[in-house]
Design an enzyme around this catalytic site. Structure first.
Site, mmCIF file in Angstrom:
data_model
loop_
_atom_site.group_PDB
_atom_site.id
_atom_site.type_symbol
_atom_site.label_atom_id
_atom_site.label_comp_id
_atom_site.label_asym_id
_atom_site.label_seq_id
_atom_site.Cartn_x
_atom_site.Cartn_y
_atom_site.Cartn_z
ATOM 1 N N LYS A 52 46.039 43.051 42.523
ATOM 2 C CA LYS A 52 46.168 41.788 41.783
ATOM 3 C C LYS A 52 46.943 40.779 42.627
ATOM 4 O O LYS A 52 47.976 41.134 43.214
ATOM 5 C CB LYS A 52 46.890 42.052 40.457
ATOM 6 C CG LYS A 52 46.964 40.847 39.514
ATOM 7 C CD LYS A 52 47.683 41.227 38.213
ATOM 8 C CE LYS A 52 47.687 40.106 37.202
ATOM 9 N NZ LYS A 52 48.391 40.487 35.946
ATOM 10 N N SER A 71 45.947 38.861 31.781
ATOM 11 C CA SER A 71 45.747 38.067 32.970
ATOM 12 C C SER A 71 45.038 38.813 34.112
ATOM 13 O O SER A 71 44.496 38.182 35.014
ATOM 14 C CB SER A 71 47.098 37.566 33.492
ATOM 15 O OG SER A 71 47.923 38.656 33.877
ATOM 16 N N SER A 83 48.499 42.583 30.062
ATOM 17 C CA SER A 83 47.571 42.154 31.123
ATOM 18 C C SER A 83 46.905 43.249 31.929
ATOM 19 O O SER A 83 45.998 42.967 32.711
ATOM 20 C CB SER A 83 48.285 41.213 32.089
ATOM 21 O OG SER A 83 48.412 39.964 31.483
HETATM 22 N N1 GLN Z 1 48.324 37.554 27.682
HETATM 23 C C1 GLN Z 1 49.763 37.633 27.666
HETATM 24 C C2 GLN Z 1 50.347 36.300 28.045
HETATM 25 O O1 GLN Z 1 49.627 35.399 28.181
HETATM 26 C C3 GLN Z 1 50.229 38.724 28.575
HETATM 27 C C4 GLN Z 1 50.226 38.342 29.988
HETATM 28 C C5 GLN Z 1 50.644 39.455 30.893
HETATM 29 O O2 GLN Z 1 50.770 40.597 30.483
HETATM 30 N N2 GLN Z 1 50.926 39.093 32.122
HETATM 31 O O3 GLN Z 1 51.510 36.145 28.185
#
Ligand code: GLN
Length: 540
Positions: free
Chosen positions: A96, A171, A195
């Protein structure tokens, strides 16, 4: 004819699990160069162009092949060096693009880091290098990991291999889509509120958020430091265990790193036994608000676990209903502080104001205005407000108290059950663009994953089948007490094998064939050459 054969074998190679690839490499049935090239060819075929998956922001062709060749040479020479090779040596992986790497760009999905190269490797990357795993490239993500759809990437969204008009989750949509599209056997993700797990759920892959502190965060660009955790992304439960074993364990460079030695996660995944275990359904994390097809697959998984000898109990976590609200105070607060370092002086982009005096504040202002996208700005503003004098106790202070209540809910639940279970996400993959202009609807995707981050406990998502109404993957989430990650692999492996027996093979075998987009693909050698897909709604 030879042409055809080699195409056939490379398309078979990319579908093998990491564990199987490792066996074939060790047995000398295939070389790492062949394996790595097969994945690079797949990336070239399906990742680029307007209808490509766009899982990668950067493809690391030369270095990946060089590492592969090095492993092959060591194996060919035999002797002690060959014997000392790590089990996963020669098995490629994608990383990532929130995790820093020497020799490749790291953008965090943001324009503000465009062109920036890290002078050091994240600890997890160093461990991949020590294991001699070729790094295929860096995967797409929502800018600074803020989002649930990968649409907030400044470089355009990733598409879900199951349906190219749908989101791959976020994400870490790039890592999940790369693994689901057979562009990589393994990937690394980061999980602050879901994410790793939610992208796993909507792409039919496996994703694990380890216990907070059990995998080093050194070199993961911080979003919310008290919630962030790096973890594995794969197609099988055993593969995640194998990767977790490579990246996990104490790191003196991370002040929150646990001193404990890692449990034998691979043994747990190979053992796969639920006989006599108590598995707790979290009352608050299914039912109302969850898609019918998600609920159906969830109930089927419970039935299978019961048949395998587990005792299913119901537990209540009444404070989980406040988790999302508290998360959206704690996460932006920490992010506003972590992102203050992107000031136009130290990293990447610098934009000078068009007119007026060149003061530091004004350069910082124009750099951030141009470099950050809407979602990042929204969260910095929210976090700065929540932390401001006069509001600190009302917002940040209260959210921290809610966090304690969530931890207590987990403690009470784990007094009644060895492992907890829920759907990973309330719905299957939604359409690209569908929730882009509705931040609250987007945030709601993480209702089931956020509690684990708030308490630091580990969670695993595995494919639970396809929803009746749309034929898209559903994720099943398992949660264990802190430091008991092995239980996730033990239970996950059982459920996976029972489900696959029902399906007659891996769920991903049912995903549609992707068409070769390479004829219209741009060069994939650097992030800047990738076209943004026009449906991207950000202001970049
Ligand atoms: N979707 C969640 C957010 O927008 C989690 C993001 C993540 O785990 N990096 O914060």
């Amino acid at each position: 004819m030879t042409e055809l054969n080699s195409t056939d074998s490379s398309s078979a190679l990319i579908r093998l699990s990491a564990a199987r690839l490792a066996q074939k490499l060790a047995a000398g049935e295939v070389t790492s160069v062949e394996v790595t090239q097969a994945f690079l060819d797949r990336i070239a075929a399906v990742d680029g162009g307007h209808r490509g998956v766009h899982a990668f922001l950067h493809v690391n062709t030369e270095e990946a092949l060089a590492v592969a060749a090095e492993v092959d040479a060591i194996r060919a020479a035999g002797g002690a060096a060959a014997e000392e090779l790590h089990e996963l040596a020669g098995v490629p992986i994608a990383v990532k693009d929130l995790i820093v790497t020497i020799g490749q760009p790291t953008t965090a999905g943001s324009k503000i880091l465009e062109g920036w190269h890290s002078p050091y490797d994240a600890t997890v990357v160093k461990r991949l290098r020590d294991a001699k795993m070729p790094i295929l490239g860096k995967t797409n993500l929502d800018e600074f990991a803020m989002g649930s759809s990968t649409e907030h990437s400044a470089y355009g969204p990733t598409r879900n291999p199951w349906d190219l008009d749908r989101i791959p989750g976020g994400s870490g949509g790039g890592s999940a889509a790369a693994v689901a599209a057979f562009e990589a056997p393994l990937a690394l993700g980061t999980d602050t509120g879901g994410s790793i797990r939610q992208p796993g759920a909507v792409t039919g892959t496996v994703g694990v958020k380890p216990t907070y502190g059990s995998v080093s965060r050194y070199g993961a660009i911080a979003m919310a430091s008290s919630l962030d955790q790096i973890g594995p992304v794969s197609r099988t439960v055993l593969d995640s265990a194998l990767l977790h074993q490579v990246i996990g364990g104490h790191d003196p460079f991370d002040s929150t790193s646990l001193p404990d030695p890692l449990e034998d996660l691979v043994a747990a995944a190979r053992l796969g036994n639920v006989n006599g275990m108590k598995i707790g359904i979290i009352k608050e994390l299914h039912g109302e608000g969850y898609q019918a097809g998600v609920e159906n697959r969830f109930n089927e998984s419970l039935e299978l676990l019961k048949q395998a000898g587990a005792e299913i109990v119901e537990v209540s976590c009444p404070n989980f209903k406040y988790a999302l609200g508290a998360y959206y105070l704690i996460m932006p607060s920490e992010a506003s502080s972590n992102l203050a370092k992107f000031d136009g002086v130290r990293y990447g982009l610098r934009v000078l104001p068009e007119e007026g005096p060149l003061t530091i504040e004004r350069v910082m202002g124009s750099t951030r205005a141009a470099g950050f996208g809407d979602e990042v700005k929204r969260r910095i503003i929210l976090g700065t407000y929540a932390l401001s004098a006069g509001y600190y106790d009302a917002y940040y202070g209260s959210a921290q108290k809610v966090r304690t209540l969530i931890q207590r809910d987990f403690e009470a639940a784990f007094a009644q059950a060895d492992v907890l279970i829920s759907p990973t996400a309330p719905t299957t993959a939604f359409k690209l663009g569908e929730k882009l202009n509705d931040p609250l609807a987007m945030y709601l995707n993480d209702v089931a994953t956020i509690p684990a981050n708030m308490a630091g406990v580990p969670g695993l998502s595995l494919p639970g089948g396809l929803a009746d109404e749309d034929g898209l993957p559903v994720g099943i989430q398992l949660l264990a007490p802190a430091r008991q990650d092995a239980r996730l692999y033990r239970v996950g492996a059982v459920l996976e094998s029972l489900l696959e027996a029902q399906w007659g093979g891996p769920l991903l075998d049912r995903a549609p064939e992707l068409t070769d987009t390479s004829l219209e693909a741009p060069s994939l050698t650097d992030a800047a050459s990738i076209e943004a897909v026009p449906s991207h709604g950000g202001s970049h």
